[in-house]
Each structure stands twice: as structure tokens, then as C-alpha cells.
Design a protein around this motif. Sequence first.
Motif, short mmCIF file in Angstrom:
data_model
loop_
_atom_site.label_atom_id
_atom_site.label_comp_id
_atom_site.label_asym_id
_atom_site.label_seq_id
_atom_site.Cartn_x
_atom_site.Cartn_y
_atom_site.Cartn_z
N VAL A 61 51.34 43.64 49.09
CA VAL A 61 50.32 44.23 48.21
C VAL A 61 50.97 44.70 46.91
N ALA A 62 52.12 45.36 47.03
CA ALA A 62 52.83 45.84 45.83
C ALA A 62 53.24 44.68 44.93
N LEU A 63 53.74 43.61 45.53
CA LEU A 63 54.12 42.44 44.75
C LEU A 63 52.93 41.85 44.01
N THR A 64 51.78 41.87 44.65
CA THR A 64 50.57 41.36 44.00
C THR A 64 50.18 42.23 42.81
N ARG A 65 50.22 43.55 43.00
CA ARG A 65 49.87 44.47 41.92
C ARG A 65 50.81 44.31 40.72
N GLN A 66 52.01 43.86 41.00
CA GLN A 66 53.02 43.69 39.94
C GLN A 66 53.01 42.28 39.36
N GLY A 67 52.05 41.46 39.78
CA GLY A 67 51.91 40.13 39.22
C GLY A 67 52.82 39.08 39.82
N GLY A 70 49.80 35.82 43.60
CA GLY A 70 48.48 35.58 43.02
C GLY A 70 47.40 36.40 43.67
N ILE A 71 47.52 36.59 44.99
CA ILE A 71 46.53 37.33 45.78
C ILE A 71 47.15 37.62 47.12
N TRP A 72 46.58 38.57 47.86
CA TRP A 72 47.07 38.88 49.20
C TRP A 72 45.91 39.45 50.01
N ALA A 73 45.80 39.02 51.26
CA ALA A 73 44.80 39.55 52.19
C ALA A 73 45.50 40.50 53.15
N ALA A 271 41.54 46.80 51.09
CA ALA A 271 40.56 45.91 50.47
C ALA A 271 40.54 44.57 51.20
N HIS A 272 39.46 43.83 51.02
CA HIS A 272 39.35 42.51 51.63
C HIS A 272 40.51 41.63 51.18
N THR A 273 40.73 41.57 49.90
CA THR A 273 41.94 41.01 49.30
C THR A 273 42.29 41.91 48.12
N THR A 274 43.39 41.61 47.47
CA THR A 274 43.80 42.43 46.34
C THR A 274 42.91 42.25 45.12
N THR A 275 41.91 41.37 45.19
CA THR A 275 40.93 41.24 44.10
C THR A 275 39.68 42.07 44.37
N ASP A 276 39.67 42.77 45.49
CA ASP A 276 38.47 43.49 45.94
C ASP A 276 38.64 44.99 45.71
#
Length: 373
Positions: A61-67, A70-73, A271-276
Amino acid sequence: MTINSVRGAPGVQEGADLVQLLTPEGERVDHPDYPLELTAEQVRGLYRDLVIVRRVDLEAVALTRQGELGIWASLLGQEAAQIGSGRALGEHDMVFPTYREHGVAWCRNVPPLNLLGLFRGVSHGGWDPEEYRFHLYTIVIGSQTLHATGYAMGMQRDGILGTDKAGATIAYFGDGATSQGDVNESFVFASVFNAPVVFFCQNNQWAISEPLEKQSRIPLYKRAQGYGFPGVRVDGNDVFACLAVTRKALENARSGQGPMLVEAYTYRMGAHTTTDDPTRYRLKAEEEAWKLKDPIERVKAYLVRGDLADAEFFDEIDAEAKAYARDLRKACLELPDPGPMAMFEHVYAEGHPLITEEQEQFAAYLASFEGSE
């Protein structure tokens, strides 16, 4: 044993039919249909699984927030359902996951770096499903249930059921997927052909932003009755119960007793995914209530109650998980980008004339830029 919920429509709440072997307070209880004997070492092993898998998930999740992904569930809150069912798997069983079964992948020895590679966009394959007995992640909601049923029917026709080489399949999906036609079609096929498949529904209460009440007016496990095979609801935050129930379901399937639906009643803490953004559709009080049923804390409480582990053990596990996540982060950031031709490598198991033709055309196209500025 029962667990009280802060939300639920008539007919879908938890009740006395919930299989539970470990209470949220860490008390061990028995169930007549699902006996389970575990050594202290095995319980400590389950605790280690839960802690490391959660730490890997948080790092992703942290890696996703840092770009960096691309996404993580996230599986936060669902660790017990995945580790319990994952540790019930046998050598010859085959797993058909969604895109959230990071804990089951851990139990099948799929390197977490392979999972991160997919979500980082640097892998066009992932892993060899046969090597790990764990199929590739499935993004299309519910389609893996048909794959699992078909594979199970193949096992059945191979004549291995009831032998020392017997295996079963297990298909993972969420409560939202139960509204998909694929899932219901797989129930029909599995039932009428008595296929050796376990349908493992992680009912985490939310199909993205739609609550469980939008999926069913009866408990999900009772749907199995309409298709002609048994269903059971298990406390999805209880790793002991998930292990015992899944183990029995798989044993029954391998012996030729057909399919079973396991509804793991749990909660998606993140969240459902990191875009949610779950704060837009659910109450904070609901999350706080489920925090009291945390799957890791109840195993820790059990270990402490029984004097089966001391503070040094818990510190060591935390340190191991932290070091593992640190190394995983470093390895993820060092993953090389694939070359343009890599997209052709895992389309088919063997060569295919059309793919070969397209590969040659694309190679010629790339070569046309050589030497140009």
C-alpha cells in the motif's frame, strides 16, 4: 459462538450457525463438526504467517501511495481467512484466486515480489501456476470459479479422487462476485457433475461501495442449498476455524463427496483498492467495531493466555516482518522494466503461428528506428 455486527439487513447478520473456534478475546472453543488439534509450534507458525502477510500488504500500500505500484488490492482484516484456508491446502490441490489472495499466495510459496511485479507493471506473466499449484491472479470478477470447476472436473475424470494423488480445487471470490453469472453457472456445473471444488467466499461486507444487503437477502452460504450442495459460514477472522472448515471441505472433495461453499464472514478494513475511498460510503463506527475482532490480536491473546509465547517471541516476529518488508521494498524498486518483445513470451505455452507473425512484424518495426536520432 456469535459475533455482533453494527450493520446488516434482516436475514444476513451473523448468527448461531457461525463456526468459531477462537473468540475475539483469544478463548479456544470447540465445534462438534470441526475438531482441530494444533501444537504450540503450529499456532506460533500461524501467528508468524498472519503478521508477515499483513506487513507485506502494508508495504505494498505504501509503495502504491508513493507511485511505485500502479494499484494494490489490500487484504487488511482478511488475513485469517486466507492463512487459515491456505494452510489447509494439500500438495495436489489447485488454487484459483482473485487479485487479493496475497495470504494464500504466501502459503503456496509464491514470492511476494512476483505479486508486486504484476502491480508494478513489469511482469507479463507472474509465475508458473503448475509449480506453485496457484493459478494467476484473476481480474475479471468471478471468472475464476468457472476455471476452478473445469479444472476440478478434469481431476475427476483423471480418476485420482480417493487415491493418494487426489486433489481438489478451491476458488476464492468476494461477496460481490456472488451476483455474477459466472459464479452461479459454476455452482450449477459443480453440483450436477459432483466436481471436487471448494468455493471460498470471503464475505468482507462490501463489494467496492455496495454493502452486502445489495447482494443477498439470505446468508450467502445458504445459496448452496439451492444448487444441491452444502454450505457453511465460518468466522473469517478466526484462523483456527478457517483452517478446520477448509480442511474438511477439501478432504470431502478429494474423496468424491462433491463441492462445498464456505462463506468466511470477515471485514475489509481498508479500501477496496488503493484507488478507492471507503470513507465516502461506510461509517467509521463500523470499522472500529471490527477492529475488536482483529485476526492477529486474537491469536496473540491465545498464545499469551496459554503461556505459549513470550514478549521476546512477539518482538522477534515483528522484527522479522519489518526486515522482510524492507528487503521486499528494495527488491521491488530494483525490478527491471521488461523489453518491448517480452509481451509475446507468455501468451501461449507453446509456439503459435499468429503470435510468431506478430512478433516478427513488431521486431521489424522496432528495428526500423535503429540508428535514427
